[in-house]
Design a protein around this motif. Sequence first.
Motif, mmCIF file in Angstrom:
data_model
loop_
_atom_site.group_PDB
_atom_site.id
_atom_site.type_symbol
_atom_site.label_atom_id
_atom_site.label_comp_id
_atom_site.label_asym_id
_atom_site.label_seq_id
_atom_site.Cartn_x
_atom_site.Cartn_y
_atom_site.Cartn_z
ATOM 1 N N LYS A 226 -0.046 -16.959 -3.154
ATOM 2 C CA LYS A 226 -0.809 -16.660 -1.944
ATOM 3 C C LYS A 226 -1.940 -15.754 -2.399
ATOM 4 C CE LYS A 226 3.015 -17.060 1.256
ATOM 5 N NZ LYS A 226 3.787 -16.449 2.315
ATOM 6 N N ALA A 227 -3.155 -16.206 -2.205
ATOM 7 C CA ALA A 227 -4.305 -15.442 -2.698
ATOM 8 C C ALA A 227 -5.418 -15.432 -1.667
ATOM 9 C CB ALA A 227 -4.807 -16.055 -3.998
ATOM 10 N N LYS A 228 -6.076 -14.312 -1.594
ATOM 11 C CA LYS A 228 -7.288 -14.170 -0.793
ATOM 12 C C LYS A 228 -8.345 -13.613 -1.731
ATOM 13 C CE LYS A 228 -5.047 -13.195 3.605
ATOM 14 N NZ LYS A 228 -4.920 -12.235 4.698
ATOM 15 N N GLY A 229 -9.538 -14.110 -1.595
ATOM 16 C CA GLY A 229 -10.602 -13.625 -2.462
ATOM 17 C C GLY A 229 -11.952 -13.837 -1.824
ATOM 18 N N ASP A 230 -12.952 -13.470 -2.576
ATOM 19 C CA ASP A 230 -14.323 -13.609 -2.093
ATOM 20 C C ASP A 230 -14.863 -14.999 -2.453
ATOM 21 O OD1 ASP A 230 -14.435 -13.186 -4.821
ATOM 22 O OD2 ASP A 230 -15.895 -11.560 -4.711
ATOM 23 N N THR A 231 -14.115 -16.005 -2.033
ATOM 24 C CA THR A 231 -14.455 -17.381 -2.391
ATOM 25 C C THR A 231 -15.736 -17.864 -1.706
ATOM 26 O OG1 THR A 231 -12.945 -18.216 -0.702
ATOM 27 C CG2 THR A 231 -12.092 -18.051 -2.946
#
Length: 160
Positions: free
Chosen positions: A16-21
């Motif tokens: 599970k990842a959140k980033g500045d995509t």
Amino acid sequence: MLDQISSHGLFDLTVKAKGDTWIDDHHTNEDIALAFGTALSQALGDRKGIHRFGNFSAPLDEALVDVVLDLSGRPYLGYDLAFRTENIGRFEVQLVEHFFQSLANTSGMTLHIRQLAGQNSHHIVEAAFKAFARALRRACEVDPRRQGQIASSKGVLTQQ
């Protein structure tokens, strides 16, 4: 490509990842690799009883990639993949090398990835991840002949 690691390596892997995509995938790619490498190193502990070394060559249509690795505790990446395109869809192929470098650094793995054949960027990347998964699976598997001993003439594998 993480699905390839899970499927072909037989690793239970949930990410599970959140980033500045909205900017690009660089930091998310890097953070996933760093986390996976750290988790792998922690799971292996002192690395007693495992094979330690793994290698596998994976074909995918015209592509053929060879991966050789050593869970030595000494991080190193030898990387030789050549792409004719800069992207596969939205994914920048330069992130493949960065993924493996970050993973090698945090897991303490010596990792060599060599392209033996291939033209299609997608096929090359997928073959690389499949070969990596199978090589890692072999290296992590318990060697029944080791009987809990470390696969080193020095008796220790250390993370530097």
